[in-house]
Design a protein around this motif. Structure first.
Motif, PDB file in Angstrom:
ATOM      1  N   SER A 210     -55.959  70.466   9.553  1.00 28.07           N
ATOM      2  CA  SER A 210     -55.147  71.254  10.459  1.00 28.07           C
ATOM      3  C   SER A 210     -55.304  70.610  11.832  1.00 28.07           C
ATOM      4  N   LEU A 211     -54.268  69.896  12.261  1.00 29.10           N
ATOM      5  CA  LEU A 211     -54.338  69.112  13.488  1.00 29.10           C
ATOM      6  C   LEU A 211     -53.317  69.625  14.493  1.00 29.10           C
ATOM      7  N   THR A 212     -53.742  69.880  15.689  1.00 28.57           N
ATOM      8  CA  THR A 212     -52.857  70.387  16.728  1.00 28.57           C
ATOM      9  C   THR A 212     -51.954  69.277  17.246  1.00 28.57           C
ATOM     10  N   GLU A 213     -50.644  69.472  17.112  1.00 32.16           N
ATOM     11  CA  GLU A 213     -49.616  68.573  17.635  1.00 32.16           C
ATOM     12  C   GLU A 213     -49.729  67.138  17.140  1.00 32.16           C
ATOM     13  N   VAL A 214     -50.097  66.955  15.879  1.00 32.51           N
ATOM     14  CA  VAL A 214     -50.187  65.612  15.312  1.00 32.51           C
ATOM     15  C   VAL A 214     -48.809  64.964  15.187  1.00 32.51           C
ATOM     16  N   GLU A 215     -47.758  65.782  15.198  1.00 34.37           N
ATOM     17  CA  GLU A 215     -46.421  65.231  15.012  1.00 34.37           C
ATOM     18  C   GLU A 215     -46.054  64.173  16.045  1.00 34.37           C
ATOM     19  N   TRP A 216     -46.622  64.230  17.222  1.00 34.71           N
ATOM     20  CA  TRP A 216     -46.282  63.253  18.267  1.00 34.71           C
ATOM     21  C   TRP A 216     -46.967  61.920  18.028  1.00 34.71           C
ATOM     22  N   ASP A 217     -47.972  61.891  17.181  1.00 32.70           N
ATOM     23  CA  ASP A 217     -48.657  60.653  16.801  1.00 32.70           C
ATOM     24  C   ASP A 217     -48.606  60.462  15.284  1.00 32.70           C
ATOM     25  N   LEU A 218     -47.592  61.023  14.658  1.00 36.90           N
ATOM     26  CA  LEU A 218     -47.504  61.011  13.205  1.00 36.90           C
ATOM     27  C   LEU A 218     -47.445  59.591  12.648  1.00 36.90           C
TER      28      LEU A 218
ATOM     29  N   LEU B 115     -36.250  57.519   8.753  1.00 38.07           N
ATOM     30  CA  LEU B 115     -37.248  56.497   9.066  1.00 38.07           C
ATOM     31  C   LEU B 115     -37.204  56.048  10.526  1.00 38.07           C
ATOM     32  N   LYS B 116     -36.032  56.081  11.161  1.00 42.59           N
ATOM     33  CA  LYS B 116     -35.955  55.741  12.587  1.00 42.59           C
ATOM     34  C   LYS B 116     -36.662  56.796  13.430  1.00 42.59           C
ATOM     35  N   GLU B 117     -36.478  58.051  13.060  1.00 43.52           N
ATOM     36  CA  GLU B 117     -37.159  59.145  13.757  1.00 43.52           C
ATOM     37  C   GLU B 117     -38.667  59.022  13.568  1.00 43.52           C
ATOM     38  N   LEU B 118     -39.092  58.703  12.358  1.00 43.98           N
ATOM     39  CA  LEU B 118     -40.515  58.537  12.070  1.00 43.98           C
ATOM     40  C   LEU B 118     -41.114  57.394  12.888  1.00 43.98           C
ATOM     41  N   ALA B 119     -40.400  56.305  13.012  1.00 39.77           N
ATOM     42  CA  ALA B 119     -40.895  55.147  13.776  1.00 39.77           C
ATOM     43  C   ALA B 119     -41.103  55.502  15.256  1.00 39.77           C
ATOM     44  N   GLN B 120     -40.316  56.413  15.761  1.00 38.24           N
ATOM     45  CA  GLN B 120     -40.439  56.814  17.175  1.00 38.24           C
ATOM     46  C   GLN B 120     -41.640  57.719  17.419  1.00 38.24           C
ATOM     47  N   LEU B 121     -42.251  58.232  16.366  1.00 40.80           N
ATOM     48  CA  LEU B 121     -43.383  59.143  16.505  1.00 40.80           C
ATOM     49  C   LEU B 121     -44.706  58.375  16.561  1.00 40.80           C
TER      50      LEU B 121
END
Length: 123
Positions: free
Chosen positions: A40-48, A114-120
């Motif tokens: 359970s990680l807080t705001e991991v989506e920005w460094d996904l 995948l483009k969205e994922l690369a930006q994270l």
């Protein structure tokens, strides 16, 4: 799995996140074991993407048939990431560092664009 750090830098991929049954129990096949993990990680989506890079480094060190990550986040919603090794795949050292191309060792499927994922990736 023993090479994973106990206390990793952000975003963490630590030994404590993973678990598996002992080799000689009824719940494991002779040549197969399920490794499960959760965090359970807080705001991991920005460094996904950076976290996925770390996870892929781990995959390079293991023999495996399939890897699946179920992600549930507040900002990005729910996503599934799946890795299938290519037919000629064999783990090779070194088991560290950043992988530039995910498709070199395996096929990667994502419910996220995948483009969205690369930006994270914050780095």
């Amino acid at each position: 799995m023993s090479t994973l750090p106990v206390d990793d830098l952000w975003p963490p991929l630590e030994r404590h996140m993973f678990g598996w049954a002992p080799y000689d129990t009824q719940v494991t096949k002779r040549y197969s074991r399920v490794i499960h993990f959760a965090a359970s990680l807080t705001e991991v989506e920005w460094d996904l993407r950076l976290w996925i890079d770390k996870f892929e480094v781990l995959l390079r060190c293991l023999h495996w048939e399939r890897a699946v990550v179920q992600l549930e986040t507040f900002y990005l919603g729910e996503h599934t990431f799946t890795w299938h090794p290519k037919a000629a795949w064999r783990p090779q050292p070194p088991c560290y560092g950043h992988l530039d191309q995910t498709t070199e060792w395996w096929d990667f499927e994502s419910s996220m664009d995948l483009k969205e994922l690369a930006q994270l990736r914050s780095v």
